[in-house]
Design a protein around this motif. Structure first.
Motif, PDB file in Angstrom:
ATOM      1  N   ILE A   1     -10.992   1.913   1.912  1.00 30.06           N
ATOM      2  CA  ILE A   1     -10.820   0.844   0.931  1.00 30.06           C
ATOM      3  C   ILE A   1     -11.211  -0.492   1.545  1.00 30.06           C
ATOM      4  CG2 ILE A   1      -9.061  -0.478  -0.308  1.00 30.06           C
ATOM      5  CD1 ILE A   1      -7.661   2.086  -0.962  1.00 30.06           C
ATOM      6  N   LEU A   2     -11.992  -1.280   0.816  1.00 30.36           N
ATOM      7  CA  LEU A   2     -12.301  -2.649   1.208  1.00 30.36           C
ATOM      8  C   LEU A   2     -11.132  -3.529   0.798  1.00 30.36           C
ATOM      9  CD1 LEU A   2     -14.546  -4.636   2.279  1.00 30.36           C
ATOM     10  CD2 LEU A   2     -15.078  -5.038  -0.124  1.00 30.36           C
ATOM     11  N   THR A   3     -10.469  -4.154   1.791  1.00 29.51           N
ATOM     12  CA  THR A   3      -9.268  -4.928   1.494  1.00 29.51           C
ATOM     13  C   THR A   3      -9.610  -6.383   1.218  1.00 29.51           C
ATOM     14  OG1 THR A   3      -8.819  -5.610   3.762  1.00 29.51           O
ATOM     15  CG2 THR A   3      -8.035  -3.438   3.097  1.00 29.51           C
ATOM     16  N   GLY A   4      -8.641  -7.059   0.601  1.00 29.23           N
ATOM     17  CA  GLY A   4      -8.800  -8.476   0.326  1.00 29.23           C
ATOM     18  C   GLY A   4      -7.934  -9.340   1.203  1.00 29.23           C
TER      19      GLY A   4
ATOM     20  N   VAL B   1      -6.366  -1.634  -6.241  1.00 27.18           N
ATOM     21  CA  VAL B   1      -7.337  -0.632  -5.800  1.00 27.18           C
ATOM     22  C   VAL B   1      -6.664   0.729  -5.824  1.00 27.18           C
ATOM     23  CG1 VAL B   1      -8.954   0.080  -4.012  1.00 27.18           C
ATOM     24  CG2 VAL B   1      -8.383  -2.346  -4.267  1.00 27.18           C
ATOM     25  N   LYS B   2      -7.333   1.679  -6.448  1.00 27.60           N
ATOM     26  CA  LYS B   2      -6.866   3.063  -6.446  1.00 27.60           C
ATOM     27  C   LYS B   2      -7.966   3.913  -5.809  1.00 27.60           C
ATOM     28  CE  LYS B   2      -4.764   4.675 -10.055  1.00 27.60           C
ATOM     29  NZ  LYS B   2      -4.502   5.209 -11.414  1.00 27.60           N
ATOM     30  N   GLY B   3      -7.593   4.729  -4.828  1.00 25.90           N
ATOM     31  CA  GLY B   3      -8.597   5.498  -4.102  1.00 25.90           C
ATOM     32  C   GLY B   3      -8.256   6.967  -3.984  1.00 25.90           C
TER      33      GLY B   3
ATOM     34  N   GLU C   1       0.840  -1.192   0.000  1.00 24.39           N
ATOM     35  CA  GLU C   1       0.000   0.000   0.000  1.00 24.39           C
ATOM     36  C   GLU C   1       0.876   1.242   0.000  1.00 24.39           C
ATOM     37  OE1 GLU C   1      -2.435  -0.214   3.464  1.00 24.39           O
ATOM     38  OE2 GLU C   1      -3.744  -1.783   2.672  1.00 24.39           O
ATOM     39  N   ILE C   2       0.349   2.306  -0.579  1.00 23.73           N
ATOM     40  CA  ILE C   2       1.037   3.592  -0.555  1.00 23.73           C
ATOM     41  C   ILE C   2      -0.020   4.693  -0.566  1.00 23.73           C
ATOM     42  CG2 ILE C   2       1.272   3.744  -3.083  1.00 23.73           C
ATOM     43  CD1 ILE C   2       4.030   5.074  -2.550  1.00 23.73           C
ATOM     44  N   SER C   3       0.233   5.766   0.181  1.00 24.20           N
ATOM     45  CA  SER C   3      -0.717   6.885   0.199  1.00 24.20           C
ATOM     46  C   SER C   3       0.031   8.197   0.392  1.00 24.20           C
ATOM     47  CB  SER C   3      -1.749   6.706   1.315  1.00 24.20           C
ATOM     48  OG  SER C   3      -1.150   6.792   2.586  1.00 24.20           O
ATOM     49  N   VAL C   4      -0.564   9.256  -0.179  1.00 25.95           N
ATOM     50  CA  VAL C   4      -0.055  10.618  -0.045  1.00 25.95           C
ATOM     51  C   VAL C   4      -1.215  11.484   0.429  1.00 25.95           C
ATOM     52  CG1 VAL C   4       1.022  12.573  -1.203  1.00 25.95           C
ATOM     53  CG2 VAL C   4       1.579  10.242  -1.921  1.00 25.95           C
TER      54      VAL C   4
ATOM     55  N   ILE D   1      -6.604  12.476   0.188  1.00 35.28           N
ATOM     56  CA  ILE D   1      -5.840  11.235   0.267  1.00 35.28           C
ATOM     57  C   ILE D   1      -5.838  10.568  -1.098  1.00 35.28           C
ATOM     58  CG2 ILE D   1      -5.568   9.001   1.385  1.00 35.28           C
ATOM     59  CD1 ILE D   1      -7.234  10.001   3.696  1.00 35.28           C
ATOM     60  N   HIS D   2      -4.645  10.305  -1.600  1.00 28.42           N
ATOM     61  CA  HIS D   2      -4.502   9.496  -2.810  1.00 28.42           C
ATOM     62  C   HIS D   2      -3.815   8.199  -2.390  1.00 28.42           C
ATOM     63  CE1 HIS D   2      -3.972   8.410  -7.004  1.00 28.42           C
ATOM     64  NE2 HIS D   2      -2.695   8.129  -6.745  1.00 28.42           N
ATOM     65  N   SER D   3      -4.488   7.062  -2.574  1.00 25.27           N
ATOM     66  CA  SER D   3      -3.960   5.794  -2.088  1.00 25.27           C
ATOM     67  C   SER D   3      -4.040   4.715  -3.155  1.00 25.27           C
ATOM     68  CB  SER D   3      -4.737   5.343  -0.839  1.00 25.27           C
ATOM     69  OG  SER D   3      -6.120   5.228  -1.119  1.00 25.27           O
ATOM     70  N   LYS D   4      -3.120   3.749  -3.042  1.00 25.21           N
ATOM     71  CA  LYS D   4      -3.099   2.595  -3.930  1.00 25.21           C
ATOM     72  C   LYS D   4      -2.846   1.349  -3.085  1.00 25.21           C
ATOM     73  CE  LYS D   4      -1.167   5.008  -7.977  1.00 25.21           C
ATOM     74  NZ  LYS D   4      -0.037   5.038  -8.936  1.00 25.21           N
ATOM     75  N   MET D   5      -3.488   0.243  -3.478  1.00 20.99           N
ATOM     76  CA  MET D   5      -3.246  -1.036  -2.834  1.00 20.99           C
ATOM     77  C   MET D   5      -3.178  -2.127  -3.885  1.00 20.99           C
ATOM     78  SD  MET D   5      -5.436  -3.223  -0.021  1.00 20.99           S
ATOM     79  CE  MET D   5      -6.515  -3.877  -1.286  1.00 20.99           C
ATOM     80  N   HIS D   6      -2.192  -3.007  -3.732  1.00 16.93           N
ATOM     81  CA  HIS D   6      -2.042  -4.150  -4.628  1.00 16.93           C
ATOM     82  C   HIS D   6      -1.992  -5.414  -3.782  1.00 16.93           C
ATOM     83  CE1 HIS D   6      -0.744  -6.713  -7.891  1.00 16.93           C
ATOM     84  NE2 HIS D   6       0.353  -7.050  -7.219  1.00 16.93           N
ATOM     85  N   HIS D   7      -2.827  -6.417  -4.136  1.00 16.83           N
ATOM     86  CA  HIS D   7      -2.904  -7.657  -3.364  1.00 16.83           C
ATOM     87  C   HIS D   7      -2.826  -8.849  -4.311  1.00 16.83           C
ATOM     88  CE1 HIS D   7      -5.269 -10.934  -1.272  1.00 16.83           C
ATOM     89  NE2 HIS D   7      -4.306 -10.682  -0.408  1.00 16.83           N
TER      90      HIS D   7
END
Length: 697
Positions: free
Chosen positions: A692-695, A334-336, A285-288, A315-321
């Motif tokens: 964000i809904l996580t997996g 997921v990009k939020g 995950e990463i966020s700014v 908030i700009h966030s990204k998650m990769h699972h």
């Protein structure tokens, strides 16, 4: 390398110091800030003023002299209901809830509190039953400090801990310049942690309509790590009349390349296959988050004032699972984006011991998430809350009362569906002082909770083959009733605090596992009820007055969770122990403490190994150094159990070997041109929940 990049990012966000001139009167400023100070019982040996909503503490000279920073002072105070983790500088509430840190009444961060020179702290106002100004917080800790009319200071704090295959680093930098009515400050805080030997063992049973599958994972070592940076520039202007303006501009960065709860490798033995298979999961995950805050206090005639507090953030966030079993699996991205705006306007009036407040607040956010699995799903959620509120506080002899009432309108809209409710929310606190050293208090409140954005998202995320996590857009708000009873005793040599808490949630939103369309689905429903009963307290002994203190904090928590198709009860007992010693320039302290991850909710139970620390230090006026060990002679673990009828599991994450860290902490405070004593203000009220809904499991 990433640590250096974060520090360069801070330098790019901090502007040159600018200032204006003139001075103001210290007494008038201090009085105008502390509008809630009630003249109640003062314990001479431990200068504590007990209030209906908490305590006011004036640390003695020895405690201020031997404290390295504002957080270290908080650890020494051993306040009820909170625990301070010196490894992460985190502050947790017993029983859960949010902690708000303030400096002179304005919300701040732990990094800003750490940068306070202990000698500038006049008192600490500890509110464990906060009023309408800090709605939703379990505890508010307000540092009332002095400021200088000229000169400034530079603060540097570095904490580094090392073990075999792991390290942790916490670095704080602050600079302040004062001139007349103006104060400029710049702050940066870096946190980094890495472990190369993190394992998770997993036992799970999947109960399908026509089959039962057992799964047993034997964990293999993985690397978990995370990095974060908080940085800000603050400008404060104070007029002799008591009017205050504060502006804060900040940016927060967070990078989690290997998430502790979402990275694992294991050998899986399952009843489906004769041969073991390899399981691999990875989450990053990463966020700014840039943010801006404005605070203004306007002094009216008499002891009346207006307060305006506004904050906005993005908030700009990204998650990769990713999840694979024998190289067969799936991944999701997921990009939020989230925009938030908060505003508070209040009028406060004081006549003698009576304080009356009224105000309006609003909190608006827009959430936009894009989920990419096999398909692309866009989810937009709008949330808002608007409240009209009033609060009354007074003292009648040995009795004290504080009561508030809020009319709150909450709105939640997603994909054309909306949820709108108007709630009337009351709260009352009654206190009684039978004699000078005793204090008794009863508190009760009613609130209504809306579902979280992730819970109500109309989206499905894969967890692993055969199991997904799904939001539920049909969730409803639920009622929460909290009650507590406190009793405390303070003398020269001993302090005793006892507390009983009871929480009742009616139709709370809690997780359930269902079977749908050939797969197991983790989703959310309004269940029947959740109850929590806490018996806790603390006993502090001071056998050598200002030089030695010993505190023991036992706590027993009983949980009762009633779902649509289940009923569970569970007890958790914990004991904390703290010893603090100082003599001359030499310091030493030790702690045995429980982390915040000891709780039950719904069908999930989480418990973790007690942590410990031993530190020895030497302190001079401008610097101090400590050395010691964390988690000595233990193997740290965290165990999570789920009691679901369809998919029960036990997960135990651990270090796999001795978890000890060798730690070094260094503080440096340099002053220049300091003169005069006035009041300073910092602020922060950032919405950091991305929704964000996580997996992950």
């Amino acid at each position: 390398m990433l640590k250096n990049l974060f520090m360069w990012a801070f330098l790019c966000t901090t502007a040159p110091f600018v200032c204006s001139q003139e001075t103001s009167t210290p007494d008038s400023i201090e009085y105008s800030i502390s509008t809630h100070l009630l003249d109640e019982v003062v314990v001479q040996a431990s200068p504590v003023i007990n209030k209906t909503d908490g305590k006011i503490i004036r640390p003695n000279k020895e405690m201020l002299r031997t404290s390295s920073d504002g957080i270290d002072l908080l650890r020494k105070l051993q306040l009820s209901r909170i625990t301070v983790n010196p490894q992460t500088n985190s502050i947790d509430v017993v029983g859960g809830g949010d902690v708000i840190l303030c400096i002179n009444g304005v919300e701040s961060t732990s990094a800003q509190v750490m940068a306070i020179p202990p000698r500038d702290i006049l008192r600490i106002e500890y509110h464990d039953s906060p009023g309408i100004r800090y709605s939703g917080a379990a505890v508010v800790i307000d540092y009332i400090i002095s400021r200088q009319e000229s000169g400034g200071n530079i603060f540097l704090n570095s904490f580094d801990a090392f073990g075999k295959g792991r390290w942790c680093s916490i670095d704080n930098f602050a600079a302040q310049y004062n001139q007349g009515r103006s104060v400029w400050t710049a702050n940066a805080a870096y946190f980094g942690k890495r472990s190369d030997n993190w394992l998770r063992d997993y036992e799970e049973i999947w109960k399908y309509p026509d089959a039962i599958i057992t799964r047993h994972e034997y964990g293999l070592p993985v690397t978990v790590s995370n990095h974060s940076l908080e940085s800000s520039v603050n400008y404060n202007y104070m007029h002799p009349s008591g009017n205050i303006l504060n502006v804060r501009l900040g940016i927060n960065l967070e990078d989690v390349p290997n998430k502790e709860e979402g990275d694992r490798r294991a050998i899986l033995e399952t009843s489906e296959f004769e041969q073991p298979i390899e399981v691999w999961e990875h989450t990053e995950e990463i966020s700014v988050q840039p943010n801006l805050g404005l605070y203004y206090q306007h002094k009216l005639s008499g002891e009346n004032s207006l307060i305006f507090d506004a904050h906005t953030s993005y908030i700009h966030s990204k998650m990769h699972h990713e999840y694979f079993e024998n190289e067969i699996g799936e991944s999701s991205h997921v990009k939020g984006e989230k925009y938030s705006f908060k505003f508070l306007g209040m009028y406060e009036s004081r006549v003698g011991s009576r304080i009356w407040s009224m105000g309006v607040s609003t909190n608006v956010s827009h959430l936009s998430n894009t989920y990419k699995n096999y398909d692309v799903i866009n989810v937009g959620i709008n949330q808002s809350e608007t409240a009209l509120m009033s609060e009354y506080s007074n003292r009648f002899g040995n009795w004290g009362i504080t009561g508030n009432l809020k009319a709150v309108y909450r709105h939640l809209r997603q994909q054309g569906k909306s949820l709108n409710r108007l709630f009337i929310i009351p709260e009352v606190n009654l206190s009684y002082r039978p004699i000078d050293k005793w204090f008794i208090r009863y508190s009760a409140s009613v609130d209504y909770k809306m579902p979280l954005a992730a819970e109500i998202s109309d989206v499905e995320q894969p967890i692993q083959l055969g199991m997904v996590r799904r939001g539920n857009p049909d969730l409803k708000p639920f009622r929460v009733i909290d009650q507590s009873f406190d009793a405390s005793f303070e003398s020269d040599w001993v302090g005793v605090n006892a507390r009983v808490e009871y929480r009742n949630e009616h139709k709370p939103v809690m997780e359930s596992v269902i079977f749908d369309n050939g797969q197991l689905v983790k989703t959310y429903f309004n269940q029947h009820s959740f109850q929590r009963l806490i018996f806790g307290g603390a006993v502090s002994l001071r056998p050598w007055k200002n030089h030695l203190s010993i505190t023991a904090s036992p706590m027993l928590t009983r949980y009762i969770s009633h779902g649509i198709d289940y009923s569970h009860c569970h007890n958790i007992f914990r004991v904390g122990l703290s010893v603090d010693f100082s003599y001359g320039n030499w310091l030493a302290y030790g702690n045995i403490m429980s982390g915040p991850a000891n709780y039950m909710y719904g069908e999930e139970i989480i418990e973790e190994k007690d942590m410990n620390q031993i530190m020895v230090g030497y302190k001079r006026d401008k610097w101090s150094i400590h050395a010691g060990v964390f988690d000595a002679f233990i193997n740290y673990w965290m165990e999570s159990r789920n009691l679901s009828a369809l998919a029960p599991y036990t997960s135990k994450a651990h270090s796999g070997r001795n978890s000890s860290y060798f730690a070094i902490k260094f503080n440096l405070m340099l002053d220049f041109g300091r003169k005069g004593r006035q009041v300073n203000i910092y602020q922060n009220d950032i919405d950091s929940y991305s929704g964000i809904l996580t997996g992950t499991k």
